[in-house]
Write an enzyme that holds these catalytic residues in place. Sequence first.
Site, PDB file in Angstrom:
ATOM      1  N   HIS A 220      -7.108  -6.205  -1.637  1.00 36.67           N
ATOM      2  CA  HIS A 220      -5.966  -5.373  -1.279  1.00 36.67           C
ATOM      3  C   HIS A 220      -5.201  -5.906  -0.078  1.00 36.67           C
ATOM      4  O   HIS A 220      -4.007  -5.652   0.074  1.00 36.67           O
ATOM      5  CB  HIS A 220      -6.469  -3.950  -0.997  1.00 36.67           C
TER       6      HIS A 220
ATOM      7  N   ASP B 114       0.853  -1.180   0.000  1.00 36.58           N
ATOM      8  CA  ASP B 114       0.000   0.000   0.000  1.00 36.58           C
ATOM      9  C   ASP B 114       0.901   1.247   0.000  1.00 36.58           C
ATOM     10  O   ASP B 114       1.800   1.332  -0.831  1.00 36.58           O
ATOM     11  CB  ASP B 114      -0.961  -0.064   1.197  1.00 36.58           C
TER      12      ASP B 114
END
Length: 338
Positions: free
Chosen positions: A309, A119
């Site tokens: 994610h 991320d």
Amino acid sequence: MSLQPIEPDDSRIEHKTAVLNGLNYHYLYAVPPGGQFNATVFLIHGWPDLSLGWRYQIPQLLGMGLRVVAPDLMGFGGTDAPKVPPNPINLYGLKRASDDIAALAKHVGAEQIILGGHDWGGFVVWRCAQWYPKLISHVFAVCTPYTPPHEQYLSLEDLVKGPLPQFGYQIHLASGEVEKSVNDEQSIRQFLKGIYGGRGPNREEPFDPHKGVLVENLPIIGDSRLLNGKILDYYVKEYSRHGIHSTLNWYRTRRANWEEDQGLLDKKQIHTPALFIQATFDSVLKPEMSQSMDQLIPNLTRGEVASTHWALTQKPEEVNAIIRKWLENQGFGTRSSL
């Protein structure tokens, strides 16, 4: 091989602090059993995460004979959260994070490091490999594709109107609105449960990539399979130290990052051996965003996992297998040690 993830009070790690370029950082520190290691790996988390977000990867890396250092980024957990203003927003930028990683490497006595990120941590590690090519021997990112520095500035609003509408949530996160509703332990708990996959009784969503945090749904969000129990309690405690505002400063740095990126315009290619792991169901960092990476990173290895994610905790064995194979191919660790 199934590995027991690190817990907050785990005997395999130490919680340490260091003053880096004038500000205090908290980091996890771990060495293999016996204390001997053949290289050092730094692991950089994203939002809304912490150094403990790498809890499934740390045991494997220790098993490969690697020392592990995982800091909380600026504004997160036990690391300082300087207020902006009066401090400059650059403190939450990619260049400052790179400088602090270099300072932490010096602090722990590492002349070279393997650097991994997820991320925002992924954005950090690509830039750090550009700012500090002699320090970073190898670099890997989970979910986050490499984006080269650009000569022309493109605002977040123009980015959302144009190629990346799924980045609309970043406008909401930068706006100052989210922290008005996520402002105490209970709302932080509901927020974290939602971002990590929790849903309402009728599958109500807590987050929309195009809109941001759906704060009206947070009170009804149920448990998350990815973040729960004592790990969730730890995250809530750590996020309650500073509140969520400081972590959202990372979404207020677009112009500052662009300005500092101008120093890298002649370094768009990354020649460091690199690994990129794509999460095929990531609703923001979509697979098509990584198409140009092979031209920009000549020594690139690719892997992918069928996950959202949160690949580090949703599909840890698959992520670990890709990282392990890549590191072994680069000469680190042995299969027999696992």
